[in-house]
Enzyme design. Structure first.
Site, mmCIF file in Angstrom:
data_model
loop_
_atom_site.group_PDB
_atom_site.id
_atom_site.type_symbol
_atom_site.label_atom_id
_atom_site.label_comp_id
_atom_site.label_asym_id
_atom_site.label_seq_id
_atom_site.Cartn_x
_atom_site.Cartn_y
_atom_site.Cartn_z
ATOM 1 N N HIS A 70 -7.930 -2.787 -21.382
ATOM 2 C CA HIS A 70 -8.716 -2.224 -20.272
ATOM 3 C C HIS A 70 -10.187 -2.510 -20.544
ATOM 4 O O HIS A 70 -10.792 -1.941 -21.456
ATOM 5 C CB HIS A 70 -8.466 -0.716 -20.179
ATOM 6 C CG HIS A 70 -9.052 -0.060 -18.967
ATOM 7 N ND1 HIS A 70 -10.410 0.082 -18.780
ATOM 8 C CD2 HIS A 70 -8.462 0.499 -17.881
ATOM 9 C CE1 HIS A 70 -10.624 0.702 -17.633
ATOM 10 N NE2 HIS A 70 -9.460 0.968 -17.061
ATOM 11 N N CYS A 76 8.641 9.589 -22.704
ATOM 12 C CA CYS A 76 8.327 9.404 -24.117
ATOM 13 C C CYS A 76 7.382 10.534 -24.506
ATOM 14 O O CYS A 76 7.376 11.584 -23.868
ATOM 15 C CB CYS A 76 7.720 8.026 -24.359
ATOM 16 S SG CYS A 76 6.218 7.708 -23.416
#
Length: 678
Positions: free
Chosen positions: A602, A28
């Protein structure tokens, strides 16, 4: 110094376990997307340290290596050279990742994918059909009214043309032209074919095909018999079911007892599996033709050949297979139903015949029992099986936390209680499988009870609650309903789990973090997750991802999103989805949601170095989660004491796939506020 693309690609390739271990590769805007055959063969430690690789994570069966914008495409080109692979798209990689699942799991997923979009139609129709049939049996005068006919037509439409609806949805799932799929579905219920629900009806076969009886038109024969004996009926006529006429496409060429190319002229109303198989084949043929037929003639050659070949295969091969299966099941059921053990077995197996669309033929067993002057002892077996589907579906509806599941399961269970089980089976029980198996067990128990106490009915065509109108003993029939439905309900409640969350005595999720308690109930998180929207997972102050004190996050290499300076040490699901990855150290979670959103949460900067200390993860890879569900807790003070920043990155790792990506939540935020939309 500029990155050596060739060296980077070569080192990546050398640590992936060899060419045979790489199933598919694409990229991508920022990442290499790899599907690996065996993850134990890759060297993750070395991969993370390769010059040019800025990070690595696994998501949806893919190994994703973060390379960076403007660089990843060059590394990808070099990887193709060194590996000898051909270029692939992100969709190719997703398909390859999905194909790694076991065959049975892929098959069940495909069936689920086919039925999810059409659930509103079959749930609404099933509920209305049950109500209309119950009213017709309870109020005979209503059955002959215009209102009954009108409502019956509305209720029956989705089921009369179920193969068409299924075919359209299946074509979408298998990647074919949905209008060609519709044509295949329409063929299977065409008016030139005997309605599939009448394949075991003596009267309908004779009349539809105008088969002479003693040289007489069947209508004339019927009138003559009724004139001589007003109590005469087709069921007690002594006639046997005639063979359904067919089309012999290739003459009378026989292979054993089979006439080559012979097509029995009956439709497939109520069938599901043969329709899905036919459309799957259609999609395979269509895709193959698109690749091999010149573009100049593609427009008319591909649809023509696709429909013709699929129709031929459907009626010559798939049709006869299911026609023979119907015969075998019918004969087996005739024999088994005479024995208590057989009744128990049929109570368990009955829903499988519903899945295959074979259950309508049982009417011939019931009519035969009544014609011989006895009771219809098949009806309690069917009722036990159907009411067990009600019990299992109701248990799912009550126990489920996910509102989407509740809204399908509750009305579907009501339909099953009235004898129409397709919504409960296809919409809920068979999709989740455990409830389906529990319902089979409940059906077996109820059928065994019915056989032992010799329950029977004086008519056929109704089961479940409407069965009270025809049953020979109300009290024992009530016990049968309680046994079959109750057993299925209890078993489903025990063995079906929507998620693996810990709960307190009230069913509320509860996690202790040092001296602080975090409790979230399903009711408190009832707000429905909008499609294409992600919600704040951590309470605190939201900042732009560019302000996160980490170079990789701030550069958008892992995708766009936000950072949250947390005020509470808890992370909740930002939408309904599936856990795609959980870091071994517990500091990061990947989750996939609707419209293929891939989100990374995260907690803290460089907190991987804490080796899990201070983190408590409540989910694992593959878990289904709902918006607002607690995913993990973390100790804010412990993170700070270890010298790490607590800023939590919440990033849409495939944000480059969505040109309309828009951040909505910046500043002081609460869990459940809108965060961004795509």
């Amino acid at each position: 110094m500029a990155l050596d693309y060739s060296k980077c690609a070569k080192e990546i390739y050398e640590n992936l376990g060899g060419r045979e271990n790489i199933v598919q590769a694409a990229h991508c805007a920022t990442r290499l997307r790899l599907v690996i055959a065996d993850n134990t063969k890759i060297n993750k430690k070395v991969l993370e340290d390769i010059d040019g690789v800025k990070g690595m994570f696994e998501s949806n069966g893919q190994l994703q290596l973060i390379i960076g914008t403007g660089t990843v495409n060059k590394v990808y080109d070099e990887l193709l050279k060194v590996s000898g692979m051909t270029a692939a798209t992100k969709d190719d990689v997703k398909a390859a990742a999905a194909s790694k699942a076991p065959a049975w799991k892929r098959a069940l997923k495909s069936i689920g994918d086919v039925f999810v979009p059409i659930l509103p139609a079959i749930v609404a129709s099933g509920l209305m059909m049950g109500i209309v049939e119950a009213l017709g049996k309870a109020i005979p005068a209503f059955q002959g009214s215009a209102w009954f006919s009108f409502l019956d037509m509305i209720a029956n439409t989705a089921f009369a043309f179920l193969p068409v609806i299924v075919a359209i949805s299946a074509a979408r799932v298998f990647g074919g032209n949905i209008f060609l799929g519709a044509v295949i579905g329409l063929m299977m219920v065409h008016g030139a074919l005997l309605n599939g629900w009448n394949v075991a009806s003596i009267e309908n076969i004779y009349k539809f095909f105008m088969i002479p009886i003693n040289g007489m038109n069947p209508y004339v024969y019927e009138a003559q018999q009724l004139a001589a004996n007003p109590a005469w009926s087709w069921a007690n006529s002594g006639l046997t079911i005639p063979a359904i006429p067919g089309w012999d496409l290739f003459g009378t060429i026989k292979i054993g007892g089979y006439t080559l190319g012979s097509i029995a002229r009956h439709g497939y109303q109520g069938h599901v599996i043969p329709v899905i198989i036919a459309v799957w084949l259609m999609c395979k043929i269509e895709k193959w033709l698109h690749k091999h037929v010149p573009e100049m003639v593609d427009l008319f050659v591909v649809p023509l050949v696709t429909v013709f070949v699929t129709a031929l295969a459907t009626f010559v091969v798939i049709g006869p297979v299911f026609a023979n299966l119907e015969t075998w099941v019918l004969e087996g059921a005739r024999w088994l139903v005479q024995l208590p053990v057989g009744a128990t077995l049929m109570g368990a197996l009955y829903p499988l015949t519903v899945v295959m669309g074979l259950h309508h033929m049982y009417n011939v067993i019931e009519s035969g029992m009544l014609a011989s002057g006895g009771l219809n002892t098949w009806m309690p077996i069917a009722t036990a099986a159907n009411f067990a589907q009600f019990g299992a579906c109701l248990a799912v509806g009550i126990k489920a936390k996910k509102m989407k599941t509740k809204t399908v399961a509750v009305p579907s269970s009501l339909s099953a209680a009235l004898g129409i089980t397709e919504p409960a089976i296809f919409g809920v029980n068979f999709r989740f499988m455990n409830p389906f198996l529990c319902a089979m067990a409940g059906g077996a128990l109820g059928a065994a009870f019915g056989a032992v106490v010799k329950l029977g009915a004086t008519a056929y065509g109704v089961t479940g609650i409407p069965g009270y109108l025809t049953i020979n003993n109300y009290g024992l029939y009530t016990l049968l309903l309680l046994i079959s439905g109750g057993a299925a309900f209890v078993l489903t409640w025990i063995f079906w789990k929507e998620d693996k969350d810990e709960s307190d005595e009230n069913g509320n999720e509860k996690v202790k973090e040092d001296k602080k308690e975090i409790v979230e109930t399903a009711e408190e998180k009832e707000e429905v997750s909008e499609e294409g929207v992600a919600y704040i997972p951590v309470k605190g102050k939201a900042i732009s991802y560019e302000e996160i004190p980490d170079e990789t996050f701030a550069a958008g290499i892992l995708g766009q999103g936000i950072g949250v300076v947390p005020k509470e040490g808890a992370v909740y699901a930002p939408f309904d989805g599936e856990i795609s990855s959980v870091a071994e150290t517990g500091h990061a979670i990947g989750i996939t949601g609707n419209k293929d959103m891939e989100l990374l949460i995260h907690v803290g900067i460089d907190t991987v170095k804490m080796n899990g200390d201070g983190f408590l993860v409540k989910v694992k890879d593959g878990d289904k989660v709902v918006k607002g569900q607690l995913l993990m807790t973390f100790d804010i003070e412990k993170i700070k004491a270890a010298g790490f920043d607590t800023t939590t990155a919440v990033l849409l790792t495939n944000s480059d796939d969505y040109p309309d990506f828009k951040i909505l939540g910046i500043g002081d935020v609460e869990v459940g506020n809108k965060m961004f939309e795509i």
